[in-house]
Design an enzyme around this catalytic site. Structure first.
Site, PDB file in Angstrom:
ATOM      1  N   SER A 126      -2.623  -7.755   3.216  1.00  0.00           N
ATOM      2  CA  SER A 126      -2.825  -7.550   4.653  1.00  0.00           C
ATOM      3  C   SER A 126      -3.052  -8.883   5.355  1.00  0.00           C
ATOM      4  O   SER A 126      -2.596  -9.076   6.484  1.00  0.00           O
ATOM      5  CB  SER A 126      -4.018  -6.630   4.886  1.00  0.00           C
ATOM      6  OG  SER A 126      -3.759  -5.371   4.330  1.00  0.00           O
ATOM      7  N   ARG A 146      -1.899  -5.999  -8.422  1.00  0.00           N
ATOM      8  CA  ARG A 146      -0.761  -6.868  -8.123  1.00  0.00           C
ATOM      9  C   ARG A 146      -0.539  -7.929  -9.182  1.00  0.00           C
ATOM     10  O   ARG A 146       0.565  -8.230  -9.565  1.00  0.00           O
ATOM     11  CB  ARG A 146      -0.959  -7.542  -6.760  1.00  0.00           C
ATOM     12  CG  ARG A 146      -0.744  -6.616  -5.598  1.00  0.00           C
ATOM     13  CD  ARG A 146      -1.260  -7.206  -4.336  1.00  0.00           C
ATOM     14  NE  ARG A 146      -2.704  -7.439  -4.429  1.00  0.00           N
ATOM     15  CZ  ARG A 146      -3.426  -8.038  -3.525  1.00  0.00           C
ATOM     16  NH1 ARG A 146      -2.856  -8.507  -2.456  1.00  0.00           N
ATOM     17  NH2 ARG A 146      -4.725  -8.178  -3.680  1.00  0.00           N
ATOM     18  N   HIS A 175       0.840  -1.205   0.000  1.00  0.00           N
ATOM     19  CA  HIS A 175       0.000   0.000   0.000  1.00  0.00           C
ATOM     20  C   HIS A 175       0.875   1.255   0.000  1.00  0.00           C
ATOM     21  O   HIS A 175       0.591   2.218  -0.715  1.00  0.00           O
ATOM     22  CB  HIS A 175      -0.886   0.044   1.247  1.00  0.00           C
ATOM     23  CG  HIS A 175      -1.866  -1.080   1.373  1.00  0.00           C
ATOM     24  ND1 HIS A 175      -1.983  -1.840   2.510  1.00  0.00           N
ATOM     25  CD2 HIS A 175      -2.788  -1.572   0.509  1.00  0.00           C
ATOM     26  CE1 HIS A 175      -2.936  -2.743   2.359  1.00  0.00           C
ATOM     27  NE2 HIS A 175      -3.431  -2.624   1.141  1.00  0.00           N
ATOM     28  N   LYS A 191     -16.656  -7.409   6.108  1.00  0.00           N
ATOM     29  CA  LYS A 191     -15.431  -8.093   6.561  1.00  0.00           C
ATOM     30  C   LYS A 191     -15.192  -7.678   8.010  1.00  0.00           C
ATOM     31  O   LYS A 191     -15.249  -6.487   8.316  1.00  0.00           O
ATOM     32  CB  LYS A 191     -14.245  -7.527   5.756  1.00  0.00           C
ATOM     33  CG  LYS A 191     -13.576  -8.444   4.764  1.00  0.00           C
ATOM     34  CD  LYS A 191     -12.347  -7.668   4.257  1.00  0.00           C
ATOM     35  CE  LYS A 191     -11.672  -8.224   3.057  1.00  0.00           C
ATOM     36  NZ  LYS A 191     -10.596  -7.343   2.567  1.00  0.00           N
TER      37      LYS A 191
END
Ligand code: COA
Length: 163
Positions: free
Chosen positions: A128, A90, A17, A41
């Protein structure tokens, strides 16, 4: 003034990030990092902790602000007078989901555009949840998160493990 909004959960912020934050802040006048109050979440870190870690990692860079938001991203964009979202990509596996989000957001507000920035090669595998998993088992996370926040992440999981 060109304002970019970088949205996400940042649970916690990683070097991946930070790479996007640093590079994106160079191509705009103001970068707003927008932390989602995520109801679907369950976050490992509270909103206050996620914002504190981001602010610590960002330091005194003048053109970067950290905000939180709930509800639709496009509504938040309107509230801060921004029209451009920036996201990191990514791998090809990110593409389908990101395309869906970008098209959906544009459908909700046709003035909103999404820009994609390729993540640096050394952060391609990072997320994460990988950081959370490593911290939970007490493995090294120093290479994956900003140095200033690594001790806080360890401490949080040590406390959670003791409960
Ligand atoms: N480097 C490393 N990891 C990265 C990364 C990067 N550059 N970019 C994203 N990631 C990882 C995150 O760490 C996270 O990992 P995890 O799932 O293992 O924890 C994962 O990719 C997903 O990132 P996240 O921060 O959860 O963002 P997201 O891509 O799922 O999107 C919002 C979050 C806020 C953009 C999106 O949910 C949103 O806009 N919500 C608001 C509601 C809304 O408007 N929805 C659209 C219409 S319904």
């Amino acid at each position: 003034m060109r304002v970019l909004v970088y949205p996400g959960s940042f649970d916690p912020v990683t070097n991946g990030h930070m790479d996007i934050i640093e590079r994106a802040s160079k191509i705009c006048d103001k970068l707003i990092v927008a932390v989602l109050v995520n109801h679907s979440k369950t976050a490992a870190f509270t909103m206050e902790e996620r914002i504190m870690m981001l602010k610590k990692a960002i330091g005194d860079r003048k053109n970067i602000e950290v905000h939180s938001f709930s509800g639709l991203l496009v509504d938040f964009m309107k509230s801060v007078n921004a029209k451009t979202i920036i996201k990191g990509l990514r791998a090809v596996s990110d593409f389908e989901y990101e395309m869906q989000m970008a098209l959906l957001n544009r459908n909700l507000d046709n003035e909103i555009d999404t820009l994609f920035m390729m993540t640096s090669i050394n952060n391609c595998f990072l997320s994460s949840s990988v950081v959370r998993e490593l911290a939970r088992i007490g493995a090294g996370i120093e290479d994956y998160v900003p140095h200033s926040i690594a001790p806080f992440i360890y401490e949080k999981f040590k406390k959670a493990g003791a409960e």
